[in-house]
Design a protein around this motif. Structure first.
Motif, PDB file in Angstrom:
ATOM      1  N   ALA A 237       0.824  -1.213   0.000  1.00  0.00           N
ATOM      2  CA  ALA A 237       0.000   0.000   0.000  1.00  0.00           C
ATOM      3  C   ALA A 237       0.858   1.263   0.000  1.00  0.00           C
ATOM      4  CB  ALA A 237      -0.949  -0.006   1.196  1.00  0.00           C
ATOM      5  N   ARG A 238       1.801   1.296  -0.912  1.00  0.00           N
ATOM      6  CA  ARG A 238       2.679   2.461  -1.019  1.00  0.00           C
ATOM      7  C   ARG A 238       3.235   2.536  -2.435  1.00  0.00           C
ATOM      8  NH1 ARG A 238       7.581   0.899   3.020  1.00  0.00           N
ATOM      9  NH2 ARG A 238       5.884   1.409   4.457  1.00  0.00           N
ATOM     10  N   TRP A 239       3.825   3.677  -2.742  1.00  0.00           N
ATOM     11  CA  TRP A 239       4.452   3.889  -4.046  1.00  0.00           C
ATOM     12  C   TRP A 239       5.943   3.585  -3.975  1.00  0.00           C
ATOM     13  CZ3 TRP A 239       2.063   4.753  -8.567  1.00  0.00           C
ATOM     14  CH2 TRP A 239       0.735   5.174  -8.529  1.00  0.00           C
ATOM     15  N   ARG A 240       6.420   2.826  -4.948  1.00  0.00           N
ATOM     16  CA  ARG A 240       7.865   2.669  -5.132  1.00  0.00           C
ATOM     17  C   ARG A 240       8.277   3.658  -6.217  1.00  0.00           C
ATOM     18  NH1 ARG A 240      12.517  -0.932  -5.410  1.00  0.00           N
ATOM     19  NH2 ARG A 240      13.677  -0.375  -7.303  1.00  0.00           N
ATOM     20  N   ILE A 241       9.247   4.489  -5.891  1.00  0.00           N
ATOM     21  CA  ILE A 241       9.655   5.570  -6.791  1.00  0.00           C
ATOM     22  C   ILE A 241      11.114   5.362  -7.178  1.00  0.00           C
ATOM     23  CG2 ILE A 241       9.822   8.063  -7.065  1.00  0.00           C
ATOM     24  CD1 ILE A 241       7.908   8.118  -4.489  1.00  0.00           C
ATOM     25  N   ASP A 242      11.372   5.220  -8.457  1.00  0.00           N
ATOM     26  CA  ASP A 242      12.739   5.082  -8.961  1.00  0.00           C
ATOM     27  C   ASP A 242      13.238   6.441  -9.419  1.00  0.00           C
ATOM     28  OD1 ASP A 242      13.051   2.236  -8.668  1.00  0.00           O
ATOM     29  OD2 ASP A 242      11.658   1.995 -10.333  1.00  0.00           O
ATOM     30  N   THR A 243      14.421   6.823  -8.954  1.00  0.00           N
ATOM     31  CA  THR A 243      14.990   8.121  -9.299  1.00  0.00           C
ATOM     32  C   THR A 243      16.436   7.960  -9.727  1.00  0.00           C
ATOM     33  OG1 THR A 243      16.043   8.845  -7.228  1.00  0.00           O
ATOM     34  CG2 THR A 243      13.650   8.962  -7.316  1.00  0.00           C
ATOM     35  N   ALA A 244      16.998   9.042 -10.221  1.00  0.00           N
ATOM     36  CA  ALA A 244      18.407   9.033 -10.615  1.00  0.00           C
ATOM     37  C   ALA A 244      19.327   8.859  -9.419  1.00  0.00           C
ATOM     38  CB  ALA A 244      18.753  10.331 -11.349  1.00  0.00           C
ATOM     39  N   ARG A 245      18.811   8.998  -8.197  1.00  0.00           N
ATOM     40  CA  ARG A 245      19.603   8.822  -6.982  1.00  0.00           C
ATOM     41  C   ARG A 245      19.199   7.562  -6.223  1.00  0.00           C
ATOM     42  NH1 ARG A 245      20.028  14.541  -3.851  1.00  0.00           N
ATOM     43  NH2 ARG A 245      20.863  13.102  -2.282  1.00  0.00           N
ATOM     44  N   GLY A 246      18.475   6.672  -6.872  1.00  0.00           N
ATOM     45  CA  GLY A 246      18.084   5.435  -6.224  1.00  0.00           C
ATOM     46  C   GLY A 246      16.587   5.344  -6.020  1.00  0.00           C
ATOM     47  N   ALA A 247      16.142   4.218  -5.462  1.00  0.00           N
ATOM     48  CA  ALA A 247      14.715   3.976  -5.251  1.00  0.00           C
ATOM     49  C   ALA A 247      14.321   4.298  -3.810  1.00  0.00           C
ATOM     50  CB  ALA A 247      14.378   2.527  -5.575  1.00  0.00           C
ATOM     51  N   MET A 248      13.072   4.708  -3.650  1.00  0.00           N
ATOM     52  CA  MET A 248      12.522   4.990  -2.337  1.00  0.00           C
ATOM     53  C   MET A 248      11.037   4.659  -2.388  1.00  0.00           C
ATOM     54  SD  MET A 248      12.309   9.178  -2.451  1.00  0.00           S
ATOM     55  CE  MET A 248      11.439   9.267  -0.897  1.00  0.00           C
ATOM     56  N   THR A 249      10.365   4.720  -1.246  1.00  0.00           N
ATOM     57  CA  THR A 249       8.924   4.496  -1.212  1.00  0.00           C
ATOM     58  C   THR A 249       8.239   5.657  -0.511  1.00  0.00           C
ATOM     59  OG1 THR A 249       9.069   3.214   0.849  1.00  0.00           O
ATOM     60  CG2 THR A 249       9.165   1.981  -1.226  1.00  0.00           C
ATOM     61  N   ALA A 250       6.934   5.797  -0.793  1.00  0.00           N
ATOM     62  CA  ALA A 250       6.134   6.855  -0.174  1.00  0.00           C
ATOM     63  C   ALA A 250       4.701   6.384  -0.062  1.00  0.00           C
ATOM     64  CB  ALA A 250       6.207   8.137  -0.996  1.00  0.00           C
ATOM     65  N   ASP A 251       4.035   6.817   0.997  1.00  0.00           N
ATOM     66  CA  ASP A 251       2.616   6.504   1.146  1.00  0.00           C
ATOM     67  C   ASP A 251       1.781   7.270   0.124  1.00  0.00           C
ATOM     68  OD1 ASP A 251       3.235   4.887   3.326  1.00  0.00           O
ATOM     69  OD2 ASP A 251       2.990   6.536   4.750  1.00  0.00           O
ATOM     70  N   VAL A 252       2.122   8.539  -0.086  1.00  0.00           N
ATOM     71  CA  VAL A 252       1.396   9.399  -1.025  1.00  0.00           C
ATOM     72  C   VAL A 252       2.401  10.007  -1.996  1.00  0.00           C
ATOM     73  CG1 VAL A 252      -0.070  11.445  -1.297  1.00  0.00           C
ATOM     74  CG2 VAL A 252      -0.377   9.938   0.689  1.00  0.00           C
ATOM     75  N   LEU A 253       2.034  10.023  -3.276  1.00  0.00           N
ATOM     76  CA  LEU A 253       2.885  10.611  -4.308  1.00  0.00           C
ATOM     77  C   LEU A 253       2.175  11.832  -4.876  1.00  0.00           C
ATOM     78  CD1 LEU A 253       5.419  10.429  -6.124  1.00  0.00           C
ATOM     79  CD2 LEU A 253       4.100   8.942  -7.656  1.00  0.00           C
ATOM     80  N   VAL A 254       2.860  12.978  -4.885  1.00  0.00           N
ATOM     81  CA  VAL A 254       2.310  14.215  -5.429  1.00  0.00           C
ATOM     82  C   VAL A 254       3.150  14.627  -6.631  1.00  0.00           C
ATOM     83  CG1 VAL A 254       1.798  16.646  -5.003  1.00  0.00           C
ATOM     84  CG2 VAL A 254       1.463  14.961  -3.174  1.00  0.00           C
TER      85      VAL A 254
END
Length: 634
Positions: A237-254
């Motif tokens: 129940a969260r977002w996995r976010i891939d970025t140029a500085r690595g991956a992270m997760t967030a409950d809400v993505l804006v």
């Protein structure tokens, strides 16, 4: 007890030593401990100083800044448009901080092992409650409103190395805003220093840097963190976010990247073989000297009418390819007097009153745009008179006269666009660019033009948001697939099938008559309320109900029917390939604010909450809390 990402500060007199020179200056400083590198970062502004201006060379200058509390190595940057110098350092700062060791002699040292566990290799937090994409108006405003509401667990992910969004990226000659300065700024962050009634790009970018300096925001800014993908993880129940500085997760993505972030370049046969300079106005090549060159400008939108007069003055020949002429009104610009600035600085209600007056005068035109386009005929007469004064040649005047109702395409403001096109070295081609053969540009009317450089002022991807191809929601479906070339959202902010995802300036939130900052502020209130509702203990994430979204979009579509954008007789960048307008809001800004004051949970369904993740060691460690940046709270 303060968190490590709380900001300390100092305001007052200081001494700046640069080489053999010593300056007594006034400063406003802030700072925070950054667990990524275990060091204290401080920054601020030096007030305008004639002695500094006459001594410091261009670029960054190293020196030492001292106050009554101590001294620290500092770097001083170039002055901003208001004459203030940026100063910053990474060290024990020249002012008192909230964090001292037990002896009170220094900044509290980091705990690297603990912080490393909480961060990615690229220095991002592994998980936050809210991840915000973009550090322009939308992203910075979101950060401020989250902090004001008591939500501190968030990160702002910015692909570039500084804030500013479109006002950082667009640096073409003459770049400025066509909304008055007092209105094109946050109501909660007024700027009494605007130099003109319509601000140029340097001042707007400097304003956004000031906004980013508000307490608590910079510790949560992560630069060089371009988002390359975001996937909804149903089980967690969260977002996995891939970025140029690595991956992270967030409950809400804006998503606050905005519609003016990705330039649109047309596919022109032969463009790859053109031997001269080619670039988009939003990616201006400052290394290319265009003086004395034959320059082609493609497009006649808001950017083109600002850069054309600048290029005409330096070009040996300027060729403007125009598929459709724009309605151009006089630009009522003037210098803001010193007395006005003093009033705005010392009597803030006067600036609020000026802002209100500008807002009401613009809002009064909404009826002409959304209900009765015939009311815009009076403005058309003003625009035609404006054209006639500058374009005496009947053939040129005919080329520049629109054949559609004013407002159908964006109404532009300029005092020097028409005079520039009336000059002997300028030519208007009343056709689009069809092909290129070597250095010869061929219009769709068959005309041929030899040029040395091409500037594309062809706008942005507004109805085909590139980010849609990088976001995957429930069932692994991409946003691009779900939209199918036709963007739709509930209240312009959330999309069914994509839980806990919010957009700033989403579908049908654009304006044709007033300031987008007003819309952004309305959306931010809605988003903060959404974040609070989504985070209620024991309840799952929020996903828009498809029926509620469809009902909202049907209502928007009904209101869109009589608008000038649908009935004005033009094809604009507001419309998608199907001829539908997914871009603009077909009503007043007051109506939008009322409808986005807060979320109605009845328009949402709750997705399953994530299962609790017990500590695998069977132990609990409540004594050490961590801030979003992984800093100790001692």
């Amino acid at each position: 007890m303060a968190d490590f990402d709380d900001e300390d500060g100092y305001q007052g007199t200081a001494v700046l030593d640069v080489g053999e020179h010593r300056f007594e200056v006034r400063v406003e400083l802030r700072g925070y401990f950054q667990p990524i590198d275990g060091r204290y970062h401080w920054y601020g502004r030096i007030a305008p100083d004639d002695a500094l201006a006459g001594t410091l060379s261009a670029g960054r200058t190293k020196g030492t800044l001292s106050t009554a509390h101590g001294s620290a190595p500092a770097e001083v940057g170039d002055p901003d448009p208001w004459g203030r110098y940026r100063v910053e350092g990474v060290s024990t700062p020249p002012f008192a901080t909230a964090f001292r060791d037990q002896a009170g002699t220094g900044v509290l040292p980091p705990r690297p092992d603990e912080r490393r566990e909480q961060r990615t290799e690229g220095g991002l937090p592994r998980h936050v409650r809210v991840a915000v994409i973009g550090a322009g108006f939308g992203g910075l405003g979101a950060g401020i409103k989250l902090l004001e509401s008591g939500i501190r667990d968030f990160a702002i992910l910015e692909r570039a190395d500084s804030v500013g969004g479109t006002w950082r990226d667009n640096t073409y000659p003459g770049c400025a805003c066509d909304v008055p300065s007092h209105l094109y700024s946050f109501s909660f962050a007024p700027n009494p220093r605007w130099s003109r009634s319509f601000s140029g790009q340097p001042e707007i970018r400097a304003y956004l840097e000031d906004v980013a300096d508000r307490p608590g925001l910079r510790p949560r800014l992560y630069f060089g963190a371009a988002v390359t993908g975001a996937v909804w993880q149903e089980d967690e129940a969260r977002w996995r976010i891939d970025t140029a500085r690595g991956a992270m997760t967030a409950d809400v993505l804006v998503s606050a990247g905005g519609p003016l972030s990705e330039p649109s370049m047309p596919q022109i046969p032969g463009l790859d073989e053109f031997p001269g300079a080619v670039f988009h106005s939003a990616r201006w090549d400052h290394d290319t000297d265009l003086a004395g060159r034959r320059i082609a400008v493609i497009g006649t939108g808001a950017s083109a009418i600002q850069l054309v007069p600048q290029l005409q003055q330096k070009a040996s020949r300027l060729v403007l390819f125009q598929r459709t002429p724009a309605w151009v009104m006089p630009r009522r610009d003037r210098k803001i007097t010193g007395a006005e600035k003093w009033l705005y600085q010392h009597v803030p209600p006067t600036q609020r009153l000026a802002r209100l007056g500008i807002y009401l005068s613009r809002e009064a035109t909404v009826v002409g745009f959304v209900k009765r386009p015939a009311l815009l005929k009076a403005a058309q007469r003003v625009a035609l008179h404006h054209l006639g004064r500058a374009a005496k040649d009947p053939a040129l005047r005919a080329k520049l006269t629109p054949r559609y109702v004013m407002g159908c395409k964006r109404v532009l403001l300029s005092n020097d666009y028409y005079p520039a096109l009336a000059q002997p070295n300028a030519e208007v081609v009343a056709a689009g660019l069809a092909a290129i053969e070597g250095s010869t540009l061929i219009g769709s009317d068959g005309s041929r033009h030899e040029v040395d450089a091409i500037v594309f002022a062809t706008g942005f991807h507004t109805v085909d948001m590139p980010m849609a191809r990088q976001v995957w929601g429930v069932g692994g479906r991409s946003l691009d697939e779900v939209w199918g070339g036709d963007m739709r959202a509930l209240r312009g902010t959330t999309v069914a099938g994509f839980p806990n995802l919010c957009f700033v300036i989403g579908p049908n939130t654009g304006l044709g008559h007033n300031s987008m900052v007003h819309i952004i502020e309305s959306q931010l209130s809605y988003i903060v309320d959404f974040v609070k509702a989504a985070g209620r203990s024991g309840q799952g994430p929020l996903d828009p109900d498809q029926g509620a979204q469809d009902a909202w979009c049907e209502q928007v579509e009904r209101r869109m029917g009589p608008t000038v954008w649908n009935t004005g007789g033009c094809k604009s960048w507001y419309l998608n390939d199907a001829g539908r307008n997914p871009t603009l809001w077909p009503a007043s800004t007051l109506r939008f604010r009322r409808l986005t004051r807060g979320i109605d949970v009845r328009e949402y369904v709750r997705r399953p909450a994530a299962a609790p993740d017990p500590d695998p060691t069977g132990e609990t460690t409540p004594a050490l809390a961590l801030t979003p940046n992984g800093a100790d709270q001692r």
